[in-house]
Design an enzyme around this catalytic site. Structure first.
Site, PDB file in Angstrom:
ATOM      1  N   SER A  42      89.041  21.970   7.759  1.00 52.50           N
ATOM      2  CA  SER A  42      89.481  23.372   7.641  1.00 52.50           C
ATOM      3  C   SER A  42      90.819  23.339   6.897  1.00 52.50           C
ATOM      4  O   SER A  42      91.890  23.310   7.481  1.00 52.50           O
ATOM      5  CB  SER A  42      89.610  24.026   9.020  1.00 52.50           C
ATOM      6  OG  SER A  42      90.551  23.373   9.827  1.00 52.50           O
ATOM      7  N   HIS A 159      84.691  21.997  13.131  1.00 51.87           N
ATOM      8  CA  HIS A 159      84.698  20.622  13.656  1.00 51.87           C
ATOM      9  C   HIS A 159      83.551  20.349  14.615  1.00 51.87           C
ATOM     10  O   HIS A 159      83.284  19.210  14.966  1.00 51.87           O
ATOM     11  CB  HIS A 159      85.998  20.340  14.410  1.00 51.87           C
ATOM     12  CG  HIS A 159      87.189  20.248  13.519  1.00 51.87           C
ATOM     13  ND1 HIS A 159      88.442  19.955  13.993  1.00 51.87           N
ATOM     14  CD2 HIS A 159      87.319  20.403  12.186  1.00 51.87           C
ATOM     15  CE1 HIS A 159      89.298  19.940  12.990  1.00 51.87           C
ATOM     16  NE2 HIS A 159      88.647  20.212  11.880  1.00 51.87           N
ATOM     17  N   GLU A 168      89.738  24.056  18.178  1.00 52.53           N
ATOM     18  CA  GLU A 168      90.241  22.992  19.049  1.00 52.53           C
ATOM     19  C   GLU A 168      90.694  23.537  20.394  1.00 52.53           C
ATOM     20  O   GLU A 168      91.499  24.459  20.454  1.00 52.53           O
ATOM     21  CB  GLU A 168      91.431  22.282  18.386  1.00 52.53           C
ATOM     22  CG  GLU A 168      91.051  21.701  17.045  1.00 52.53           C
ATOM     23  CD  GLU A 168      92.217  21.047  16.311  1.00 52.53           C
ATOM     24  OE1 GLU A 168      93.269  20.808  16.927  1.00 52.53           O
ATOM     25  OE2 GLU A 168      92.060  20.796  15.111  1.00 52.53           O
ATOM     26  N   GLU A 209      86.481  15.357  15.851  1.00 50.82           N
ATOM     27  CA  GLU A 209      87.673  14.701  16.401  1.00 50.82           C
ATOM     28  C   GLU A 209      87.412  14.084  17.775  1.00 50.82           C
ATOM     29  O   GLU A 209      88.346  13.801  18.524  1.00 50.82           O
ATOM     30  CB  GLU A 209      88.832  15.699  16.446  1.00 50.82           C
ATOM     31  CG  GLU A 209      89.204  16.164  15.039  1.00 50.82           C
ATOM     32  CD  GLU A 209      90.447  17.025  14.987  1.00 50.82           C
ATOM     33  OE1 GLU A 209      90.982  17.402  16.048  1.00 50.82           O
ATOM     34  OE2 GLU A 209      90.892  17.325  13.861  1.00 50.82           O
ATOM     35  N   ASP A 246      93.789  25.603  19.156  1.00 50.78           N
ATOM     36  CA  ASP A 246      93.923  25.804  17.712  1.00 50.78           C
ATOM     37  C   ASP A 246      92.652  26.512  17.259  1.00 50.78           C
ATOM     38  O   ASP A 246      91.664  25.860  16.907  1.00 50.78           O
ATOM     39  CB  ASP A 246      94.088  24.467  16.975  1.00 50.78           C
ATOM     40  CG  ASP A 246      94.126  24.678  15.458  1.00 50.78           C
ATOM     41  OD1 ASP A 246      94.133  25.850  15.024  1.00 50.78           O
ATOM     42  OD2 ASP A 246      94.149  23.675  14.717  1.00 50.78           O
ATOM     43  N   GLU A 289      97.982  27.387  18.112  1.00 50.25           N
ATOM     44  CA  GLU A 289      98.166  27.031  16.693  1.00 50.25           C
ATOM     45  C   GLU A 289      97.218  27.866  15.831  1.00 50.25           C
ATOM     46  O   GLU A 289      96.048  28.028  16.183  1.00 50.25           O
ATOM     47  CB  GLU A 289      97.849  25.536  16.556  1.00 50.25           C
ATOM     48  CG  GLU A 289      97.849  24.998  15.135  1.00 50.25           C
ATOM     49  CD  GLU A 289      97.423  23.526  15.110  1.00 50.25           C
ATOM     50  OE1 GLU A 289      97.654  22.802  16.106  1.00 50.25           O
ATOM     51  OE2 GLU A 289      96.842  23.103  14.095  1.00 50.25           O
ATOM     52  N   ASP A 316     100.012  26.044  11.326  1.00 52.08           N
ATOM     53  CA  ASP A 316      99.431  24.880  10.641  1.00 52.08           C
ATOM     54  C   ASP A 316      99.067  25.298   9.221  1.00 52.08           C
ATOM     55  O   ASP A 316      99.863  25.159   8.292  1.00 52.08           O
ATOM     56  CB  ASP A 316      98.227  24.363  11.428  1.00 52.08           C
ATOM     57  CG  ASP A 316      97.471  23.251  10.700  1.00 52.08           C
ATOM     58  OD1 ASP A 316      98.013  22.681   9.755  1.00 52.08           O
ATOM     59  OD2 ASP A 316      96.312  22.965  11.082  1.00 52.08           O
ATOM     60  N   LYS A 341     101.686  17.603   8.734  1.00 49.81           N
ATOM     61  CA  LYS A 341     100.621  16.681   8.324  1.00 49.81           C
ATOM     62  C   LYS A 341     101.032  16.155   6.953  1.00 49.81           C
ATOM     63  O   LYS A 341     101.034  16.931   5.976  1.00 49.81           O
ATOM     64  CB  LYS A 341      99.292  17.428   8.170  1.00 49.81           C
ATOM     65  CG  LYS A 341      98.703  17.976   9.458  1.00 49.81           C
ATOM     66  CD  LYS A 341      97.522  18.891   9.129  1.00 49.81           C
ATOM     67  CE  LYS A 341      96.768  19.329  10.370  1.00 49.81           C
ATOM     68  NZ  LYS A 341      95.807  20.404  10.086  1.00 49.81           N
ATOM     69  N   HIS A 369      97.079  14.482  12.950  1.00 46.37           N
ATOM     70  CA  HIS A 369      96.045  13.801  12.162  1.00 46.37           C
ATOM     71  C   HIS A 369      95.216  14.854  11.412  1.00 46.37           C
ATOM     72  O   HIS A 369      95.517  16.046  11.470  1.00 46.37           O
ATOM     73  CB  HIS A 369      95.135  13.012  13.108  1.00 46.37           C
ATOM     74  CG  HIS A 369      94.344  13.919  14.012  1.00 46.37           C
ATOM     75  ND1 HIS A 369      93.201  13.544  14.662  1.00 46.37           N
ATOM     76  CD2 HIS A 369      94.544  15.226  14.356  1.00 46.37           C
ATOM     77  CE1 HIS A 369      92.736  14.551  15.355  1.00 46.37           C
ATOM     78  NE2 HIS A 369      93.523  15.577  15.203  1.00 46.37           N
ATOM     79  N   LYS A 392      99.155  15.344  17.830  1.00 54.35           N
ATOM     80  CA  LYS A 392      97.793  15.850  17.976  1.00 54.35           C
ATOM     81  C   LYS A 392      96.892  14.866  17.239  1.00 54.35           C
ATOM     82  O   LYS A 392      96.829  14.862  16.013  1.00 54.35           O
ATOM     83  CB  LYS A 392      97.732  17.239  17.340  1.00 54.35           C
ATOM     84  CG  LYS A 392      96.624  18.110  17.862  1.00 54.35           C
ATOM     85  CD  LYS A 392      96.707  19.517  17.285  1.00 54.35           C
ATOM     86  CE  LYS A 392      96.254  19.561  15.860  1.00 54.35           C
ATOM     87  NZ  LYS A 392      95.552  20.783  15.473  1.00 54.35           N
TER      88      LYS A 392
HETATM   89  P1  PGA Z   1      91.463  19.710   9.620  1.00 51.69           P
HETATM   90  O1  PGA Z   1      91.806  20.429  10.989  1.00 51.69           O
HETATM   91  O2  PGA Z   1      92.015  18.342   9.654  1.00 51.69           O
HETATM   92  O3  PGA Z   1      89.990  19.778   9.552  1.00 51.69           O
HETATM   93  O4  PGA Z   1      92.114  20.558   8.564  1.00 51.69           O
HETATM   94  C1  PGA Z   1      92.910  20.100  11.759  1.00 51.69           C
HETATM   95  C2  PGA Z   1      93.660  21.316  12.180  1.00 51.69           C
HETATM   96  O5  PGA Z   1      93.331  22.462  11.797  1.00 51.69           O
HETATM   97  O6  PGA Z   1      94.643  21.165  12.911  1.00 51.69           O
HETATM   98 ZN    ZN Z   2      95.209  23.420  12.896  1.00 51.74          ZN
END
Ligand code: PGA
Ligand code: ZN
Length: 418
Positions: A42, A159, A168, A209, A246, A289, A316, A341, A369, A392
């Site tokens: 995403s 995911h 999440e 994940e 999230d 998030e 994020d 990230k 991650h 995370k």
């Molecule tokens: P992504 O999702 O690594 O698939 O972008 C992680 C997140 O949204 O925190």
């Molecule tokens: Zn996120």
């Protein structure tokens, strides 16, 4: 003092079975740094660009041979002979060589692979663990400690293989314990959730994940199952352990409307905020998030005004580890925390800078991650170096997730003997 002597790179696979880059940097004193870079699913629209070959004959167009070639043919000649310990100068050189705001010419994946490998090699050369080496590039204001882990135990959205909208569902131990205890606590809840799902005849297959991804009637059902999993092992929700979300709400947002299974019709920003407020009253949401979509600034401001006293409001996709987006979020009082990230921005030094900027502004930092990971554990060191409040790294299962959790165990014992 050691200079960059050689750089090689290759195409390898990430945890989604998609190509990514592994880079190896060798210094004049023989120190070696090897890195491999992650990939999101995403992906926010303000992220630096991950360069893919778009050659449909290979890996459905996802190959990274162009980016690999950019490392050996362009980045290496540009930084060859540079002092590796000056990672700022090395990263700056690569940023300049690329010359675009989002690293689209050479690829953020190519640049980050080299940036991390140089940092690791420089740490080796200095005979320091990477977290201590990187810390020298920060203001060192935070004390050296292991961030609180947040475990993604239920995977929905892009995911999950199930049908829930929120991406999440996280459990976050109360931060009063040691990291090893937190890791055990998170793992116990994960295992307990598996039993709760089995009891309810729900699937225990996992998402990207490592969290479970059952088919559920609603997002609220997911929260209820997690609450049951927590209570089944005699933990107190809101005291020993908290829930975080999230939703990655970009993925269910369309033209001013948020569509989720819990409601028959699309929600306005205000209605979604009311829904989160209701969830908070039942489930103690410590952390939220990307509760709103990346361009819904009014929604973000309203969310922050409504919930920030009780829930950490984290950006994020909204910020994408980008200093300009962070500045805007600060001006608008839209967040209380930021996800960092490294692959959203594309170099180690810029990732440190955005974390420092956030810290200076009083925000909490969560180092994260991506859903497509490798076993590279660099971000565990990075998180400790920048004094992150949270990490995370997914569920406490699967090699590419536990490599980071396990690296933190190693850092925890190193810190104890400092
Ligand atoms: P992504 O999702 O690594 O698939 O972008 C992680 C997140 O949204 O925190
Ligand atoms: Zn996120």
């Amino acid at each position: 003092m050691a200079k960059i002597k050689n750089i090689s790179a290759r195409e390898i696979l990430n945890s989604k079975g998609e190509p990514t880059i592994e880079a190896t940097v060798i210094l004049s004193d023989g120190a070696i740094g090897i890195s491999s870079v992650p990939s999101g699913t995403s992906i926010g629209k303000y992220e630096a660009l991950e360069l893919r070959d778009n050659d449909e004959k290979r890996y459905n167009g996802l190959g990274v041979l162009t980016a690999v070639n950019n490392i050996t043919k362009q980045l290496f000649p540009a930084i060859s002979g540079m002092e590796a310990s000056n990672i700022s100068a090395v990263d700056k050189k690569m940023i300049e060589l690329d010359g675009t705001p989002n690293k689209q010419r050479l690829g953020a994946n190519a640049i980050l692979a080299v940036s991390i490998a140089v940092a690791k090699a420089a740490a080796k050369s200095a005979v320091l663990p990477t977290f201590l080496y990187l810390r020298e590039f920060t203001k060192k204001e935070a004390s050296l400690r292991i961030p609180t882990p947040s475990f993604n135990i239920l995977n929905g959205g892009k995911h999950g293989d199930g049908n829930i909208d929120f991406q999440e569902f996280l459990v976050i131990p109360a931060s009063s314990k040691t990291y090893s205890e937190d890791l055990m606590l998170g793992t116990n809840v994960y295992t307990s959730l598996k039993k709760v799902l089995q009891t309810n005849n729900l699937s225990t297959l996992t998402g990207l994940e490592g969290g479970f991804s059952p088919k559920l009637g609603s997002n609220q059902d997911g929260l209820l199952l997690i609450k049951q999993a927590i209570e089944a092992i005699n933990l107190r929700l809101g005291f020993d352990i908290f829930i975080g979300l999230d939703p990655a709400s970009n993925d269910f947002y369309n033209e001013g409307n948020y569509r989720i299974k819990d409601k028959a019709t699309g929600l306005t920003s205000r209605e979604l905020i009311d829904f989160y407020t209701m969830l908070n009253s039942q489930y103690h949401l410590l952390y939220l998030e990307d509760g709103m979509a990346e361009d819904d600034w009014n929604g973000w401001q309203e969310l922050y005004t409504t919930l920030s006293k009780v829930t950490l409001i984290v950006g994020d996709d909204l910020i994408s580890s980008n200093p300009f987006r962070l500045q805007e979020a600060l001006q608008k009082s839209a967040v209380g925390g930021i996800i960092v990230k490294p692959n959203q921005i594309g170099t180690v030094i810029e990732s440190i800078a955005v974390a420092e900027m956030a810290k200076q502004a009083g925000l909490k930092i969560a180092v994260s991650h991506r859903s497509g990971e490798t076993t590279d554990d660099f971000i565990a060191d990075f998180a400790v170096a920048v004094g992150a409040d949270y990490v995370k790294f997914g569920a406490p299962v699967r090699g590419e997730r536990v490599s980071k959790y396990n690296r933190l165990l190693s850092i925890e014992s190193q810190l104890a003997s400092l």
